[in-house]
Design a protein around this motif. Sequence first.
Motif, PDB file in Angstrom:
ATOM      1  N   TYR A  76     -17.270   3.820  -2.350  1.00  0.00           N
ATOM      2  CA  TYR A  76     -17.220   5.276  -2.355  1.00  0.00           C
ATOM      3  C   TYR A  76     -16.527   5.805  -3.606  1.00  0.00           C
ATOM      4  O   TYR A  76     -15.596   5.191  -4.118  1.00  0.00           O
ATOM      5  CB  TYR A  76     -16.427   5.802  -1.156  1.00  0.00           C
ATOM      6  CG  TYR A  76     -16.739   5.104   0.141  1.00  0.00           C
ATOM      7  CD1 TYR A  76     -17.837   5.497   0.911  1.00  0.00           C
ATOM      8  CD2 TYR A  76     -15.950   4.044   0.580  1.00  0.00           C
ATOM      9  CE1 TYR A  76     -18.122   4.850   2.101  1.00  0.00           C
ATOM     10  CE2 TYR A  76     -16.237   3.396   1.778  1.00  0.00           C
ATOM     11  CZ  TYR A  76     -17.328   3.804   2.529  1.00  0.00           C
ATOM     12  OH  TYR A  76     -17.609   3.167   3.699  1.00  0.00           O
ATOM     13  N   ARG A  98     -15.726  -0.521   1.489  1.00  0.00           N
ATOM     14  CA  ARG A  98     -15.563  -1.188   2.768  1.00  0.00           C
ATOM     15  C   ARG A  98     -16.527  -2.359   2.833  1.00  0.00           C
ATOM     16  O   ARG A  98     -17.732  -2.203   2.681  1.00  0.00           O
ATOM     17  CB  ARG A  98     -15.835  -0.213   3.908  1.00  0.00           C
ATOM     18  CG  ARG A  98     -15.533  -0.898   5.205  1.00  0.00           C
ATOM     19  CD  ARG A  98     -15.689  -0.051   6.429  1.00  0.00           C
ATOM     20  NE  ARG A  98     -15.644  -0.998   7.543  1.00  0.00           N
ATOM     21  CZ  ARG A  98     -15.742  -0.658   8.805  1.00  0.00           C
ATOM     22  NH1 ARG A  98     -15.885   0.593   9.125  1.00  0.00           N
ATOM     23  NH2 ARG A  98     -15.697  -1.573   9.732  1.00  0.00           N
ATOM     24  N   PRO A 137      -8.944  10.640   1.146  1.00  0.00           N
ATOM     25  CA  PRO A 137      -9.993  10.958   0.173  1.00  0.00           C
ATOM     26  C   PRO A 137     -11.173  11.691   0.818  1.00  0.00           C
ATOM     27  O   PRO A 137     -11.522  11.424   1.966  1.00  0.00           O
ATOM     28  CB  PRO A 137     -10.454   9.571  -0.317  1.00  0.00           C
ATOM     29  CG  PRO A 137     -10.076   8.625   0.774  1.00  0.00           C
ATOM     30  CD  PRO A 137      -8.846   9.190   1.411  1.00  0.00           C
ATOM     31  N   GLU A 138     -11.733  12.640   0.052  1.00  0.00           N
ATOM     32  CA  GLU A 138     -12.983  13.268   0.478  1.00  0.00           C
ATOM     33  C   GLU A 138     -14.097  12.577  -0.269  1.00  0.00           C
ATOM     34  O   GLU A 138     -14.174  12.659  -1.496  1.00  0.00           O
ATOM     35  CB  GLU A 138     -12.984  14.733   0.064  1.00  0.00           C
ATOM     36  CG  GLU A 138     -12.584  15.678   1.155  1.00  0.00           C
ATOM     37  CD  GLU A 138     -12.473  17.065   0.568  1.00  0.00           C
ATOM     38  OE1 GLU A 138     -13.504  17.597   0.088  1.00  0.00           O
ATOM     39  OE2 GLU A 138     -11.335  17.569   0.545  1.00  0.00           O
ATOM     40  N   VAL A 139     -14.947  11.885   0.471  1.00  0.00           N
ATOM     41  CA  VAL A 139     -15.984  11.087  -0.170  1.00  0.00           C
ATOM     42  C   VAL A 139     -17.035  12.007  -0.784  1.00  0.00           C
ATOM     43  O   VAL A 139     -17.587  12.868  -0.106  1.00  0.00           O
ATOM     44  CB  VAL A 139     -16.637  10.123   0.836  1.00  0.00           C
ATOM     45  CG1 VAL A 139     -17.788   9.362   0.196  1.00  0.00           C
ATOM     46  CG2 VAL A 139     -15.598   9.151   1.388  1.00  0.00           C
ATOM     47  N   THR A 161       0.825  -1.208   0.000  1.00  0.00           N
ATOM     48  CA  THR A 161       0.000   0.000   0.000  1.00  0.00           C
ATOM     49  C   THR A 161       0.861   1.260   0.000  1.00  0.00           C
ATOM     50  O   THR A 161       0.537   2.240  -0.681  1.00  0.00           O
ATOM     51  CB  THR A 161      -0.970  -0.026   1.190  1.00  0.00           C
ATOM     52  OG1 THR A 161      -1.793  -1.187   1.061  1.00  0.00           O
ATOM     53  CG2 THR A 161      -1.853   1.203   1.233  1.00  0.00           C
ATOM     54  N   SER A 206     -14.459   9.242  -4.473  1.00  0.00           N
ATOM     55  CA  SER A 206     -13.839  10.325  -3.703  1.00  0.00           C
ATOM     56  C   SER A 206     -12.869  11.155  -4.523  1.00  0.00           C
ATOM     57  O   SER A 206     -12.428  10.739  -5.593  1.00  0.00           O
ATOM     58  CB  SER A 206     -13.056   9.744  -2.524  1.00  0.00           C
ATOM     59  OG  SER A 206     -13.882   8.997  -1.697  1.00  0.00           O
ATOM     60  N   HIS A 252      -6.601   4.738   1.829  1.00  0.00           N
ATOM     61  CA  HIS A 252      -7.209   6.038   2.153  1.00  0.00           C
ATOM     62  C   HIS A 252      -6.451   6.763   3.270  1.00  0.00           C
ATOM     63  O   HIS A 252      -6.544   7.971   3.405  1.00  0.00           O
ATOM     64  CB  HIS A 252      -8.681   5.851   2.538  1.00  0.00           C
ATOM     65  CG  HIS A 252      -8.883   5.118   3.824  1.00  0.00           C
ATOM     66  ND1 HIS A 252      -8.961   3.749   3.887  1.00  0.00           N
ATOM     67  CD2 HIS A 252      -8.998   5.557   5.088  1.00  0.00           C
ATOM     68  CE1 HIS A 252      -9.130   3.394   5.148  1.00  0.00           C
ATOM     69  NE2 HIS A 252      -9.149   4.466   5.896  1.00  0.00           N
ATOM     70  N   MET A 267     -10.685   8.754  -6.749  1.00  0.00           N
ATOM     71  CA  MET A 267     -10.417   7.442  -6.164  1.00  0.00           C
ATOM     72  C   MET A 267     -11.733   6.698  -5.949  1.00  0.00           C
ATOM     73  O   MET A 267     -12.731   7.283  -5.550  1.00  0.00           O
ATOM     74  CB  MET A 267      -9.716   7.643  -4.824  1.00  0.00           C
ATOM     75  CG  MET A 267      -9.512   6.372  -4.012  1.00  0.00           C
ATOM     76  SD  MET A 267      -8.434   6.747  -2.600  1.00  0.00           S
ATOM     77  CE  MET A 267      -8.483   5.212  -1.714  1.00  0.00           C
ATOM     78  N   THR A 325      -9.052  12.949  -4.194  1.00  0.00           N
ATOM     79  CA  THR A 325      -7.824  12.998  -3.405  1.00  0.00           C
ATOM     80  C   THR A 325      -6.921  14.038  -4.055  1.00  0.00           C
ATOM     81  O   THR A 325      -7.193  14.495  -5.167  1.00  0.00           O
ATOM     82  CB  THR A 325      -7.062  11.659  -3.399  1.00  0.00           C
ATOM     83  OG1 THR A 325      -6.389  11.518  -4.661  1.00  0.00           O
ATOM     84  CG2 THR A 325      -7.990  10.477  -3.196  1.00  0.00           C
ATOM     85  N   HIS A 381     -13.120   3.459  -3.762  1.00  0.00           N
ATOM     86  CA  HIS A 381     -12.723   2.536  -2.694  1.00  0.00           C
ATOM     87  C   HIS A 381     -13.964   1.971  -2.043  1.00  0.00           C
ATOM     88  O   HIS A 381     -15.080   2.341  -2.402  1.00  0.00           O
ATOM     89  CB  HIS A 381     -11.777   3.202  -1.699  1.00  0.00           C
ATOM     90  CG  HIS A 381     -12.203   4.533  -1.184  1.00  0.00           C
ATOM     91  ND1 HIS A 381     -12.250   4.845   0.141  1.00  0.00           N
ATOM     92  CD2 HIS A 381     -12.622   5.656  -1.837  1.00  0.00           C
ATOM     93  CE1 HIS A 381     -12.658   6.094   0.292  1.00  0.00           C
ATOM     94  NE2 HIS A 381     -12.893   6.605  -0.878  1.00  0.00           N
ATOM     95  N   ASP A 385      -8.916   1.229  -4.587  1.00  0.00           N
ATOM     96  CA  ASP A 385      -8.467   0.346  -3.523  1.00  0.00           C
ATOM     97  C   ASP A 385      -9.318  -0.915  -3.548  1.00  0.00           C
ATOM     98  O   ASP A 385     -10.484  -0.894  -3.171  1.00  0.00           O
ATOM     99  CB  ASP A 385      -8.560   1.035  -2.155  1.00  0.00           C
ATOM    100  CG  ASP A 385      -7.825   0.236  -1.086  1.00  0.00           C
ATOM    101  OD1 ASP A 385      -7.421  -0.911  -1.380  1.00  0.00           O
ATOM    102  OD2 ASP A 385      -7.639   0.746   0.030  1.00  0.00           O
TER     103      ASP A 385
END
Lengths: 282, 290
Positions: free
Chosen positions: B124, B137, B47-49, B16, B126, B42, B133, B128, B135, B33
Amino acid sequence: MIIAVASGKGGTGKTTVAVALSLAGSEPVIYADCDVEEPNGSIFLRPEVACTEKVLVEVPKIDEEKCTSCGKCARFCQFNALVSLGTPPLVFPELCHSCGGCEIVCPAGAISWKKVPVGEITLGKSDGGRISVIQGKLDVGSSLAPPVIRQVKSYIADDALTVIDCPPGTSCPVIESLGDADYVLLVTEPTPFGLHDLKLAVETVRVLGLPFSVVINRFDEGDSGVEDYCLEESIHVTARIPHRREMAEAYSKGGNLFDAIPEMRALFEGIPRIIERGVEEK
Amino acid sequence: MKEIVVISGKGGTGKTSITGCFAALAENAILADCDVDAADLHMLLAPEVTKKTDFISGNEAIIREDDCTGCGICMEKCKFNAIEITAEGKYRVDPFGCEGCMVCVEVCPVKAIDFPPNHCGEWYYSHTRFGPMVHARLGIAQENSGKLVSTVRREAAAKAEELKKDLIIVDGPPGIGCPVIASITGASLLVVVTEPTISGKHDMKRVLELAKHFSVPALVIVNKWDINPGMTAEIEKETLLGDAYPIGRIPYDRAFTAAQINGRTLVEETTGTAVENITTIWEQVCRKLK
Ligand code: SF4
Ligand code: SF4
Ligand code: SF4
Ligand code: SF4
């Protein structure tokens, strides 16, 4: 008693800890390597291999004589392992979870089963026979870690001390590995990545309702985030392993924790007893 | 459009951190990601989502207690031992054991089992400081990480198309199982980050076999190479035997940890040999893509 050694993130020293736990005592112990995608315990325990066996899963076989091409099996399959376009279905064995559903719904009795290999189990002995080493290894190209993990776990005896080396992460292979554990040791390192992934691992073991504590590897490097978090959450830190260049060197050559830091042995020898007492009190 | 996937087999090799550096060095790239199980990128890229989407995949069986007659057929047919009898003598599906195969729903004679879609996580979109980006979860103890990985890759590709970006840099998951397979199939190039240890070598070999199996070209970086120079040389030899190319070494550098603590990539944090090596490696990766 079954102690599972896990970590949210890989490379924190999970295998080092699991191997050290197995090596420290003088009682018989089972070391079960459930990190079947990348099993590494044997590199450090160097077992004499007694036997190997294939892990087989059942996938459907279609009898094209009997099949009426109705497509029911393909519509039923939740994993898209069967595709039927007005023809007898094509089987994609790598997607099949062996649930048996297609056979149940097939009105023509056209489905039987055939076994395909997805991995391999190796049984061996280490440390003069005291440590039984069970290793599961997923075949390259197969995505089905859980059946391999289940087969590793089928060798675990209830009465012996068992150390499970879990896969990293928080998803199905980990949950499968943690299944019968009495206690979980979460190995982490004091870095932001380590802390972030430790939090996920803690959430996982809490969801599963398992008692656990933390081992901090290279505790004297990095920052204080992990220690602060454990303090806030009242999580016990069972061991702190110092960072030593000798450890990195020993590890790179397949050496274990006690080769590099012999004074850690006494601590690890005591861990199973401390855990047992804790679990009994609960 | 090209897609580079950074993987490692073994965790903790610095995958990473190196992906983060690539993100900083690249121009006009989309970042993704795919280590959805334990996503860390992240933390370097902050990152700002801007958009959050639920990830619904598969279904989960739930027995309606009131309708269940207690015949036990579902328990007998569930191949995953996911149905249990509670202390009160009721049949219940263990949500962690259920694989969502629907067999119990099919066999229950009184249709007492519901099968609602499963909320497995979120993904998400986002911004950066190095570009857009994608990504995700994965929820705790969830299945379908492979499908979430595919979702992230698909969305990253769609964004790249929309924004006319010609490169996607993917931080891949560890291991060789389903999320890894989902990350690498059809990618333009794999960058494998390993370390000079027996485990690192062992795991790298398995990753290279996987790359070969799915016909994706692979390059290998040995990180922390000076921990064991002999092993580094061996790994580079193995790389060639595995039909891949060694493209560089990075020395052990404590600045990696310092950068992580400061939430920065190494190339922003410091200068020196490690940064020079990474920069050269990145140039080579770009050349390979051409
Ligand atoms: S056994 Fe289950 S997963 Fe496999 S093909 Fe049949 S229905 Fe699909
Ligand atoms: S359900 Fe049976 S008969 Fe129908 S397509 Fe499938 S195998 Fe053929
Ligand atoms: S859906 Fe499948 S795995 Fe889940 S409880 Fe029903 S039979 Fe078992
Ligand atoms: S098959 Fe249906 S009725 Fe029978 S025990 Fe299961 S849920 Fe209850």
